[in-house]
Design an enzyme around this catalytic site. Sequence first.
Site: not given
Length: 540
Positions: A206, A212, A267-268, A353, A384, A504
């Site tokens: 954005k 990153e 964002g999510r 979040e 399993h 951050k």
Amino acid sequence: MSNVTDTPAWQKLAAHHDKIKDVHLRDLFAKDASRAAKFTVEGAGLTLDYSKQRITEETVALLAELAKERKVAERRDAMFRGEKINVSEDRAVLHVALRAPSGEVIETDGHDVVPDVHGVLDRMAAFADKIRSGEWVGHTGKRIKNVINIGIGGSYLGPEMAYLALRPYSDRDMTFRFVSNVDGACFDEATRDLNAEETLFIVSSKTFTTLETMTNAATARAWAVEHLGSEDAVAKHFVANSTNTQGVEKFGIDTANMFEFWDWVGGRYSMDSAIGLSTMIAIGPDGFRDMLAGFHEMDEHFRTAPVEKNLPMLMGLLTVWYNNFFGAQTLAVLPYSEHMKRFPAYLQQLQMESNGKHVDMAGKHVDLQTGPIIWGEPGTDGQHSFYQLIHQGTKLIPCDFIGFLTPLSALAHHHDLLMANLFAQAEALAFGKTAAELTAEGSPAAQTPFRVTEGNRPTNMILAEKLDPKTLGRLVALYEHSVFTQGAVWNIDSFDQWGVELGKVLANRIIPELEAKDEPTLGHDSSTNALIERYRAHKG
């Protein structure tokens, strides 16, 4: 708003919990032959059987009373009206506008955002068609065959999850990969076998400043220029999902190929915005619009259905029930579909979040446990692996099982086995196996204590006709609104994420200390100082 624990409904639920907390599902089913029908609801193409929850009709009525006291419906309606319910950032929360049909009106600050949304969708569709048809070519004239989405968090988890879930509907002649981790190995593995002449990068940020994402984007840019031999190649091999026109232009991306989204999209909650461009390229604009239609169907169900018939509200209230009254700290999400293997990871961000908060809407410390830990793997792999703990461990772990009636594979026998396991696991968790039953079956006495499974483990069973774009949209929206319901009950802001900011900030402080040629003066705690010094010594 008062603390939720002080409300009459909460006090009634606490007293009710004391009465039924030790009641076994075996007894609840034995006393009521119609239990499955009573606790099965349908909406927006999904079926929710929650009869294997440790509840009675009184429980549901009290949870509905709690939702009424906490004004969940009023807060929901405020969200749909575009009010700024993200109080800490003074923002509207309008992911529901991303899938609203053209012509619907959803306003914030007096502006109808729906035409803006459809304007971007139309531009995305035109671009996706150019890539899919071969009309768009790279710097050397070759057709684009590879798409790499560069993002992190919601700019990565949503697109990757959606691509894997909908891969049977994707263009199989194209390769889609996703780069998120700043670990250089992530970029290396994504590009090692690709031809730069045939590769398009989608940079999703954005602000176009995310550490990153922009580190990986810069590496991708250098990789493309090196292999294609010209800075001019960037404009043909990079597009952006961003709002930072100046940053995008400086990077070398033609701003005509910048797809916008807005500060009222978290964002999510963004996989159905421009962030979903890679999804649209993979499954086509029509498939993407089908997915949006599925989202909207669940939005309308959440907006209009009464609590007792409202799938997201019921699921959210049940999460509160186990989280706060039974002390369950986790929720396992177990899709019986190989294509849904990243769905639990996607829900981890959505839930944790959103509701991993320790203060309420007024900034006061909450007096109870909020957001559960989300985890899970596809069935039957998980059976399993960790199901042993769910069946016989000492922790109470509520589970959401997700299944699809129609297989996507032609191997129909495999699907019968898959669904048999899905139904059997929910049955086993609910009813278990007693020592008397084992003895009657001939279990050796020495083994019997080890083979007993207590049961009474609560589960939801969510069924859909088949996994397709519309169903995926419905499922994602189902969990979005379940998370919303929980946050409204707890009176927390589910739409900010200040907790991720501190790390951050500190990382940006440490980076130059790791890269400095001369020994820097370190001002951290003794442990962090020692770790930095160890890394520098090794690097040197």
